[in-house]
Write a protein that holds these residues in place. Structure first.
Motif, PDB file in Angstrom:
ATOM      1  N   LYS A   4       0.823  -1.200   0.000  1.00  0.00           N
ATOM      2  CA  LYS A   4       0.000   0.000   0.000  1.00  0.00           C
ATOM      3  C   LYS A   4       0.864   1.259   0.000  1.00  0.00           C
ATOM      4  O   LYS A   4       2.064   1.229   0.279  1.00  0.00           O
ATOM      5  N   TYR A   5       0.231   2.371  -0.291  1.00  0.00           N
ATOM      6  CA  TYR A   5       0.914   3.659  -0.458  1.00  0.00           C
ATOM      7  C   TYR A   5       1.666   4.109   0.793  1.00  0.00           C
ATOM      8  O   TYR A   5       2.621   4.878   0.710  1.00  0.00           O
ATOM      9  N   TYR A   6       1.254   3.636   1.964  1.00  0.00           N
ATOM     10  CA  TYR A   6       1.867   4.100   3.207  1.00  0.00           C
ATOM     11  C   TYR A   6       3.080   3.277   3.629  1.00  0.00           C
ATOM     12  O   TYR A   6       3.622   3.465   4.720  1.00  0.00           O
ATOM     13  N   ILE A   7       3.519   2.364   2.786  1.00  0.00           N
ATOM     14  CA  ILE A   7       4.697   1.551   3.075  1.00  0.00           C
ATOM     15  C   ILE A   7       5.916   2.145   2.371  1.00  0.00           C
ATOM     16  O   ILE A   7       5.867   2.483   1.190  1.00  0.00           O
ATOM     17  N   ASP A   8       7.009   2.265   3.102  1.00  0.00           N
ATOM     18  CA  ASP A   8       8.265   2.754   2.525  1.00  0.00           C
ATOM     19  C   ASP A   8       8.985   1.552   1.909  1.00  0.00           C
ATOM     20  O   ASP A   8       9.845   0.926   2.529  1.00  0.00           O
ATOM     21  N   THR A   9       8.615   1.237   0.685  1.00  0.00           N
ATOM     22  CA  THR A   9       9.089   0.007   0.048  1.00  0.00           C
ATOM     23  C   THR A   9      10.609  -0.024  -0.146  1.00  0.00           C
ATOM     24  O   THR A   9      11.211  -1.099  -0.165  1.00  0.00           O
ATOM     25  N   GLU A  10      11.226   1.138  -0.282  1.00  0.00           N
ATOM     26  CA  GLU A  10      12.671   1.172  -0.498  1.00  0.00           C
ATOM     27  C   GLU A  10      13.456   0.772   0.751  1.00  0.00           C
ATOM     28  O   GLU A  10      14.642   0.431   0.650  1.00  0.00           O
ATOM     29  N   LYS A  11      12.796   0.810   1.900  1.00  0.00           N
ATOM     30  CA  LYS A  11      13.495   0.498   3.151  1.00  0.00           C
ATOM     31  C   LYS A  11      13.059  -0.834   3.765  1.00  0.00           C
ATOM     32  O   LYS A  11      13.429  -1.146   4.894  1.00  0.00           O
ATOM     33  N   ILE A  12      12.289  -1.617   3.028  1.00  0.00           N
ATOM     34  CA  ILE A  12      11.904  -2.946   3.525  1.00  0.00           C
ATOM     35  C   ILE A  12      13.154  -3.826   3.625  1.00  0.00           C
ATOM     36  O   ILE A  12      13.970  -3.873   2.701  1.00  0.00           O
ATOM     37  N   GLU A  13      13.291  -4.498   4.755  1.00  0.00           N
ATOM     38  CA  GLU A  13      14.389  -5.450   4.943  1.00  0.00           C
ATOM     39  C   GLU A  13      13.801  -6.853   5.019  1.00  0.00           C
ATOM     40  O   GLU A  13      12.918  -7.114   5.832  1.00  0.00           O
ATOM     41  N   CYS A  14      14.287  -7.731   4.167  1.00  0.00           N
ATOM     42  CA  CYS A  14      13.738  -9.085   4.106  1.00  0.00           C
ATOM     43  C   CYS A  14      14.879 -10.087   4.015  1.00  0.00           C
ATOM     44  O   CYS A  14      15.667 -10.059   3.063  1.00  0.00           O
ATOM     45  N   GLU A  15      14.972 -10.955   5.007  1.00  0.00           N
ATOM     46  CA  GLU A  15      16.047 -11.958   5.034  1.00  0.00           C
ATOM     47  C   GLU A  15      15.518 -13.279   4.497  1.00  0.00           C
ATOM     48  O   GLU A  15      14.757 -13.979   5.161  1.00  0.00           O
ATOM     49  N   ILE A  16      15.907 -13.592   3.282  1.00  0.00           N
ATOM     50  CA  ILE A  16      15.457 -14.807   2.604  1.00  0.00           C
ATOM     51  C   ILE A  16      16.663 -15.672   2.244  1.00  0.00           C
ATOM     52  O   ILE A  16      17.698 -15.165   1.821  1.00  0.00           O
ATOM     53  N   ARG A  17      16.498 -16.978   2.408  1.00  0.00           N
ATOM     54  CA  ARG A  17      17.522 -17.936   1.997  1.00  0.00           C
ATOM     55  C   ARG A  17      16.889 -18.944   1.050  1.00  0.00           C
ATOM     56  O   ARG A  17      15.778 -19.417   1.283  1.00  0.00           O
ATOM     57  N   ASN A  18      17.593 -19.259  -0.028  1.00  0.00           N
ATOM     58  CA  ASN A  18      17.098 -20.216  -1.016  1.00  0.00           C
ATOM     59  C   ASN A  18      17.933 -21.491  -0.989  1.00  0.00           C
ATOM     60  O   ASN A  18      19.163 -21.439  -0.965  1.00  0.00           O
TER      61      ASN A  18
END
Length: 231
Positions: A4-18
Motif C-alpha cells: 500500500k501507499y503508506y509503506i516505505d518500500t525502499e526500506k523494507i528489509e527481508c532476510e530470505i535464503r534459497n
C-alpha cells in the motif's frame, strides 16, 4: 500484490535464503513512510510465510499492515514465523516440509529452522521497552512449530506484555482467546472484525511453569501468565 501507499518500500528489509526449489524467510521488516513515532515496532509472530517479500505483499501481511498503520503509534512492522519455509497454503505446509526435508536432507532443514529461531531470539531480546509483540501463530505444525513457540516464550522477559486477538465468528457474538488445541489465532481465516481493538487482549508473563506443562498458549495463559482483558 503491491504494498500500500503508506509503506516505505525502499526500506523494507527481508532476510530470505534459497535452497534449490525451496525458499525460507526468517524475518521481514516493513517501515511506514508516514510514521510520526521513532523506532516503535509492532512485532507479529505467525506460522509460516506465504508470499510477502521485499517487492510484494500478501493478503495476511496486508491485513496486519492495515491494522498497525497508525502514524502516531508504530514506525514499522516486523514479521517473524515459527517455521521459515514459504508456503502459501497452510493446509499443505506439512507436506511442503516433508518435500523440503527429502530434497535438502533433514539435517539441513533442521539447521535452517534453528537459524530461524536464532533470528526470532535476537529480535525479541533486542526489543525496546515500548515495542509491542503480537502472537498470532494458529495451531503450529508438530516438532518445528511447537518447539519454536516454547523458545519464543523463553525469550520474553518477565512481565513483558504480549498481545493477541480473540476469534470472532461472523455468525455469532461468541469469541475465544485460543484455538481448540490451545494456541493463539492466526488472522488468515478470521472475520474482518478480528483486528478490532475491542477484540484485542494482552497477557503478562510472570513465570515459566514446569517441564511437565504441555507447551501451548492456553497453558501459558492459565499457568504462566496473568490475563488482562482490555476494557
Amino acid at each position: 500484490m503491491d504494498y500500500k501507499y503508506y509503506i516505505d518500500t525502499e526500506k523494507i528489509e527481508c532476510e530470505i535464503r534459497n535452497y534449490g526449489l525451496f525458499s525460507f524467510r526468517r524475518v521481514i521488516k516493513i517501515p511506514f513512510n508516514d510514521a510520526k513515532t521513532i523506532n516503535k515496532k509492532a512485532v507479529f509472530i505467525m506460522m509460516n510465510p506465504s508470499k510477502a517479500n521485499g517487492d510484494e505483499s500478501d493478503i495476511t501481511v496486508d491485513r496486519i499492515l492495515a491494522y498497525a498503520h497508525d502514524p502516531s503509534q508504530y514506525s514499522e512492522v516486523v514479521i517473524l514465523n515459527t517455521i521459515s519455509l514459504y508456503d502459501s497454503n497452510s493446509n499443505s505446509a506439512k507436506q511442503s516440509i516433508k518435500k523440503a526435508e527429502d530434497s535438502m536432507g533433514k539435517k539441513a532443514f533442521k539447521e535452517e529452522q534453528n537459524l530461524n529461531i536464532q533470528v526470532i531470539e535476537k529480535v525479541l531480546k533486542n526489543l525496546c521497552k515500548d515495542d509491542d509483540v503480537y502472537m498470532a501463530t494458529g495451531n503450529p505444525l508438530p516438532t518445528y512449530g511447537t518447539a519454536a513457540i516454547k523458545k519464543i516464550y523463553d525469550c520474553f522477559c518477565k512481565n513483558k506484555s504480549v498481545f493477541s486477538f480473540k476469534s470472532v465468528r461472523e455468525d455469532s457474538t461468541n469469541s475465544k482467546k485460543t484455538t481448540v488445541r490451545g494456541f493463539t489465532f492466526h488472522p488468515s481465516r478470521q472475520h474482518d472484525s478480528f483486528f478490532e481493538e475491542n477484540n484485542k487482549f494482552d497477557f503478562i508473563i510472570t513465570g515459566y511453569g514446569n517441564k511437565r506443562t504441555r507447551i501451548n498458549d492456553a497453558n501459558i495463559v492459565r499457568s504462566l501468565v496473568r490475563v488482562q482483558q482490555k476494557p
